[in-house]
Design an enzyme around this catalytic site. Structure first.
Site, mmCIF file in Angstrom:
data_model
loop_
_atom_site.group_PDB
_atom_site.id
_atom_site.type_symbol
_atom_site.label_atom_id
_atom_site.label_comp_id
_atom_site.label_asym_id
_atom_site.label_seq_id
_atom_site.Cartn_x
_atom_site.Cartn_y
_atom_site.Cartn_z
ATOM 1 N N VAL A 1 0.965 -1.175 0.075
ATOM 2 C CA VAL A 1 -0.221 0.061 -0.094
ATOM 3 C C VAL A 1 1.057 1.158 0.119
ATOM 4 O O VAL A 1 0.840 2.399 -0.628
ATOM 5 C CB VAL A 1 -0.851 -0.129 1.220
ATOM 6 C CG1 VAL A 1 -1.939 1.225 1.307
ATOM 7 C CG2 VAL A 1 -1.970 -1.177 1.028
ATOM 8 N N CYS A 2 1.973 1.181 0.717
ATOM 9 C CA CYS A 2 2.734 2.326 0.914
ATOM 10 C C CYS A 2 3.133 3.211 -0.479
ATOM 11 O O CYS A 2 3.100 4.199 -0.443
ATOM 12 C CB CYS A 2 4.093 1.965 1.637
ATOM 13 S SG CYS A 2 3.846 1.548 3.355
ATOM 14 N N PRO A 3 3.963 2.227 -1.502
ATOM 15 C CA PRO A 3 4.173 2.875 -2.405
ATOM 16 C C PRO A 3 3.103 3.464 -3.261
ATOM 17 O O PRO A 3 3.158 4.597 -3.939
ATOM 18 C CB PRO A 3 4.817 1.843 -3.593
ATOM 19 C CG PRO A 3 4.419 0.437 -3.006
ATOM 20 C CD PRO A 3 4.105 0.609 -1.477
#
Length: 187
Positions: free
Chosen positions: A46-48
């Site tokens: 999810v972070c990118p």
């Protein structure tokens, strides 16, 4: 304990920005609008998508006079490696703060102590260094830069127009409210 309406605590950290390692401190945000965008870890899922969304909106954030600082408990070296190996992360122009000691993450009260990772936390800081907006989501819930832009515009409007407030769903150019005795019970 909420950090809303508190002044950013002193810190010093290394960051990766536009091909260079830089030092970032609370002095760097003095007199400017800033966003601190915490996320759990580099090389994840999810972070990118979130960091890429902010990168896609970075020009608009800059137009609003806002500087962005993404923060995770990875090192600035890991940020560089991720930047160099991911097309999504490679487009980031803002500072990627490495916080392996967790100092910055703890200052904003988003450290998951058991894992040594940051929660997904977004903090809008005004030119006085005061936290004006906070968003914290669970690990699996990604954030939306369009929501962030709306909150920043509302915070900037309220700062520039004392005595006015922005109602729900307010967008730039919409009507605001001037709280008064005459409005009580009429909304």
């Amino acid at each position: 304990m909420s950090v809303l309406n508190t002044v950013v605590k002193p810190f010093k950290a290394q960051a990766f920005k536009q091909g260079k390692f830089i030092e970032v401190t609370e002095a760097d945000i003095a007199g400017k609008w800033a966003v601190f965008f915490f996320y759990p870890a580099d090389f994840t899922f999810v972070c990118p998508t979130e960091l890429g969304d902010v990168a896609d909106n970075y020009a608009e954030l800059q137009r609003l006079g806002v500087e962005v600082y993404s923060v995770s408990t990875d090192t600035h070296f890991t940020h560089k490696a991720w930047h160099d190996s991911s097309e999504t992360i490679g487009k980031i122009q803002y500072a990627m703060i490495g916080d392996p000691t967790g100092t910055v993450t703890r200052n904003f009260d988003v450290m998951r102590e058991a894992e040594g990772l940051a929660d997904r936390g977004t903090f809008v800081i005004d030119p006085d260094g005061v936290v004006q907006a906070v968003e914290i989501t669970a690990e699996g819930i990604g954030r939306n830069a369009a929501d962030l832009l709306r909150r920043i515009k509302a915070a900037q409007y309220v700062r520039a127009h004392p005595g006015e407030v922005c109602p729900a769903k307010w967008e730039e150019g919409d009507k605001t409210l001037a709280p008064s005795l005459h409005l009580v019970g009429k909304i």
